[in-house]
Design a protein around this motif. Sequence first.
Motif, PDB file in Angstrom:
ATOM      1  N   ARG A 143       0.785  -1.251   0.000  1.00  0.00           N
ATOM      2  CA  ARG A 143       0.000   0.000   0.000  1.00  0.00           C
ATOM      3  C   ARG A 143       0.812   1.294   0.000  1.00  0.00           C
TER       4      ARG A 143
ATOM      5  N   SER B  43       1.827   5.007  -0.037  1.00  0.00           N
ATOM      6  CA  SER B  43       1.033   6.197   0.343  1.00  0.00           C
ATOM      7  C   SER B  43      -0.307   5.831   0.968  1.00  0.00           C
ATOM      8  N   GLY B  44      -0.441   4.588   1.451  1.00  0.00           N
ATOM      9  CA  GLY B  44      -1.696   4.189   2.096  1.00  0.00           C
ATOM     10  C   GLY B  44      -2.833   3.928   1.109  1.00  0.00           C
TER      11      GLY B  44
ATOM     12  N   GLY C 291       5.854  -0.423  -1.765  1.00  0.00           N
ATOM     13  CA  GLY C 291       5.126   0.330  -0.748  1.00  0.00           C
ATOM     14  C   GLY C 291       5.890   0.213   0.545  1.00  0.00           C
ATOM     15  N   ASN C 292       5.187  -0.082   1.635  1.00  0.00           N
ATOM     16  CA  ASN C 292       5.860  -0.191   2.924  1.00  0.00           C
ATOM     17  C   ASN C 292       6.115  -1.665   3.275  1.00  0.00           C
TER      18      ASN C 292
ATOM     19  N   PHE D 255       7.119  -3.087   6.024  1.00  0.00           N
ATOM     20  CA  PHE D 255       6.575  -3.528   7.316  1.00  0.00           C
ATOM     21  C   PHE D 255       5.102  -3.909   7.175  1.00  0.00           C
ATOM     22  N   VAL D 256       4.361  -3.089   6.447  1.00  0.00           N
ATOM     23  CA  VAL D 256       2.933  -3.357   6.233  1.00  0.00           C
ATOM     24  C   VAL D 256       2.770  -4.641   5.424  1.00  0.00           C
TER      25      VAL D 256
ATOM     26  N   ASP E  91      12.247   1.401   4.555  1.00  0.00           N
ATOM     27  CA  ASP E  91      10.933   1.924   4.913  1.00  0.00           C
ATOM     28  C   ASP E  91      10.805   2.275   6.386  1.00  0.00           C
ATOM     29  N   MET E  92       9.791   3.070   6.664  1.00  0.00           N
ATOM     30  CA  MET E  92       9.501   3.498   8.032  1.00  0.00           C
ATOM     31  C   MET E  92       8.714   2.375   8.719  1.00  0.00           C
ATOM     32  N   PRO E  93       9.051   2.049   9.980  1.00  0.00           N
ATOM     33  CA  PRO E  93       8.405   0.902  10.662  1.00  0.00           C
ATOM     34  C   PRO E  93       7.019   1.261  11.207  1.00  0.00           C
ATOM     35  N   ILE E  94       6.079   1.539  10.296  1.00  0.00           N
ATOM     36  CA  ILE E  94       4.787   2.099  10.704  1.00  0.00           C
ATOM     37  C   ILE E  94       3.867   1.070  11.344  1.00  0.00           C
TER      38      ILE E  94
END
Lengths: 235, 235
Positions: B42, B44-45, B90-91, B93-94, B137-140
Amino acid sequence: MKNILIASTSTIHGSGYLEYLLEELETFFKSASSILFIPYARPSGISHDDYTKKASEAFSKINKKVIGIHTYENTSEAVEKAEAIFVGGGNTFVLVNQLYKNNLITALSDAVRNGTPYLGTSAGSNICGLTMNTTNDMPIVQPPSFKTLGFVPFNINPHYLDPDLNSTHKGETRETRIKEFHAFNSQPVVGLREGSWLEVKGKTITLKGKLTARIFEQNKNPFEMEPETLLNDLK
Amino acid sequence: MKNILIASTSTIHGSGYLEYLLEELETFFKSASSILFIPYARPSGISHDDYTKKASEAFSKINKKVIGIHTYENTSEAVEKAEAIFVGGGNTFVLVNQLYKNNLITALSDAVRNGTPYLGTSAGSNICGLTMNTTNDMPIVQPPSFKTLGFVPFNINPHYLDPDLNSTHKGETRETRIKEFHAFNSQPVVGLREGSWLEVKGKTITLKGKLTARIFEQNKNPFEMEPETLLNDLK
């Protein structure tokens, strides 16, 4: 009463380690003769000893002694008895992993909530937020939890970087990354530019330094906040 | 026989989504009329539906049908029966979190080891390595494990970026981050620049595209590898 300094970076361009902050730190640490240093974030994989030496050299300029937490047998007790605490930058995953491993989350929370002055730079600032989910670091180790100290009721993004409009690189911009964060998390994020810091005195949180900070809230447009603005209502 | 294409990015500067790879993909996916798309990362979400639409539009140019995995009740079965698989960027982590949540790690491993063609871009390439510890990536979100598919016996760093020598920013360079990774991990890391990809055919791994890749091994100096070089011995 909480007494915390949350700095985006230890070092700004063209100046030595902690140099830009030193005058501020002289006041901030005025009641302490020695500072407990937590070198766990190990920038570039530097050893705890070498990192502590680097911090010592900077603090010697304002006549503070620096002692590395890794030299103590009982690290929780070291935190409890510290006159002041400094958590240096490096890799946030490594830092948080080591804090959990050594059971230091509670000790740090208690000490700082009881008034022990706390300075964080970069990774050491990241952990002042609710979670480490807005770190910029590479996940080179896996900590048991991303939950951090929550000294402020939002997340920190240190070394905040504006999009480079001339870049041809397709990696995500910082703003896009934080937007992705808000697809899964509701707390605000404070993007702290290099040279900025947050000053926390009890319940008062103030943006310090010469630059604006960028504030990201879920389902809202990000905005710039001027230095000296209070962030008390951001949650 | 494994048949995998591990691309640094989906998009290069000045060109549309997957455009630079499309000719290659026509050959790569020649035996498949439809492709199972995993949109979990995903960017940008974006929603799973919207992301699948974007992939569909690109693949329609080479007459491939794209079906999003999120439209299946039984996602493991969808992987098992897929003619071909594409995991988009995308991310990371997600993406990894969702793969674990849906118990898809084993299904993907089995399908790809049995010869189902697999295309990964960015986050979808990261997971082809041993672990996701070298993502940018950022660990969101927090996945249960950083262990990934291990289709190659090393780690991938997609969107590899050379240090900007003119930068005044004090955040870590990519090379520093990977150096930090090697303070805690022993596997090699392949820094894949945008426009490069790895082609995996059984046990043969070849660097493709016009650019060199940067190879990082623990306790060694990093070096550049020319296109068309085999990476079979890197482990």
